[in-house]
Design a protein around this motif. Structure first.
Motif, PDB file in Angstrom:
ATOM      1  N   VAL A   1      -6.547   1.238   2.435  1.00  0.00           N
ATOM      2  CA  VAL A   1      -6.124   2.360   1.596  1.00  0.00           C
ATOM      3  C   VAL A   1      -6.974   3.581   1.938  1.00  0.00           C
ATOM      4  O   VAL A   1      -6.458   4.697   2.082  1.00  0.00           O
ATOM      5  CB  VAL A   1      -6.252   2.006   0.093  1.00  0.00           C
ATOM      6  CG1 VAL A   1      -6.058   3.238  -0.768  1.00  0.00           C
ATOM      7  CG2 VAL A   1      -5.254   0.934  -0.289  1.00  0.00           C
TER       8      VAL A   1
ATOM      9  N   ILE B   1       0.839  -1.207   0.000  1.00  0.00           N
ATOM     10  CA  ILE B   1       0.000   0.000   0.000  1.00  0.00           C
ATOM     11  C   ILE B   1       0.864   1.243   0.000  1.00  0.00           C
ATOM     12  O   ILE B   1       0.639   2.179  -0.772  1.00  0.00           O
ATOM     13  CB  ILE B   1      -0.965  -0.003   1.210  1.00  0.00           C
ATOM     14  CG1 ILE B   1      -2.019  -1.100   1.035  1.00  0.00           C
ATOM     15  CG2 ILE B   1      -1.625   1.357   1.394  1.00  0.00           C
ATOM     16  CD1 ILE B   1      -2.896  -1.329   2.263  1.00  0.00           C
TER      17      ILE B   1
ATOM     18  N   LEU C   1      -2.517  -1.556  -6.963  1.00  0.00           N
ATOM     19  CA  LEU C   1      -2.512  -2.669  -6.012  1.00  0.00           C
ATOM     20  C   LEU C   1      -3.223  -3.926  -6.503  1.00  0.00           C
ATOM     21  O   LEU C   1      -2.745  -5.035  -6.251  1.00  0.00           O
ATOM     22  CB  LEU C   1      -3.169  -2.238  -4.698  1.00  0.00           C
ATOM     23  CG  LEU C   1      -2.355  -1.353  -3.784  1.00  0.00           C
ATOM     24  CD1 LEU C   1      -3.197  -0.902  -2.608  1.00  0.00           C
ATOM     25  CD2 LEU C   1      -1.124  -2.088  -3.294  1.00  0.00           C
TER      26      LEU C   1
ATOM     27  N   VAL D   1      -8.143  -4.657   1.730  1.00  0.00           N
ATOM     28  CA  VAL D   1      -7.060  -3.767   1.274  1.00  0.00           C
ATOM     29  C   VAL D   1      -7.638  -2.387   0.946  1.00  0.00           C
ATOM     30  O   VAL D   1      -7.066  -1.357   1.301  1.00  0.00           O
ATOM     31  CB  VAL D   1      -6.322  -4.365   0.054  1.00  0.00           C
ATOM     32  CG1 VAL D   1      -5.359  -3.356  -0.545  1.00  0.00           C
ATOM     33  CG2 VAL D   1      -5.584  -5.632   0.457  1.00  0.00           C
TER      34      VAL D   1
END
Length: 147
Positions: free
Chosen positions: A141, A102, A124, A137
């Motif tokens: 973020v 990240i 990503l 994820v």
């Protein structure tokens, strides 16, 4: 090639008489074939991983719903399917590896605020597909970009 591995494992399961595993592999191959027919393309490993990732997510959702409804028998079937499907996915990343990815993606995309989240996720997603829960994820973020 992941698709070839699935086909080889299907033959092995047939010869061994492992009907449960054979059924799951056939489900996966059917999903891959369906996507190939729909899009009129030959799927590469990254696209097959995306199909597998989607199937894992569906199984997790089903397990949660079945367990909540007290249908442990159906949840056990879904759990078995989940384990077979996950065996074809690459090794899951640790939290530290995800955080490092990240950070690198935020730096590479020049993201500074919430509206840049799409740029970060575009970097990503191909890296983490099949190796991390993209939804989780995405939440990380969002938190890092101040969302």
């Amino acid at each position: 090639m992941l698709k070839q591995q699935l086909q080889t494992d299907m033959k092995t399961a047939m010869k061994a008489g492992d009907k449960a595993k054979l059924g799951v592999i056939r489900l996966v191959l059917a999903a891959v074939k369906q996507r190939e027919v729909d899009e009129r393309i030959e799927l590469d490993d990254a696209q097959v991983l995306a199909v597998l990732d989607k199937m894992v997510k569906q199984r997790r959702d089903s397990i949660t719903q079945y367990a909540g409804a007290g249908r442990d028998d159906l949840a056990a079937v879904e759990q078995f399917e989940l384990e077979v499907i996950q065996s074809y996915l690459p090794q899951a990343l640790t939290d530290e590896e995800i955080d490092a990815s990240i950070t690198a993606a935020i730096t590479a995309s020049g993201a500074a605020e919430m509206r840049d989240m799409g740029k970060v996720m575009a970097v990503l997603k191909p890296q983490l597909q099949g190796r991390a829960d993209i939804g989780a994820v995405s939440a990380r973020v969002k938190q890092r970009l101040g969302g």
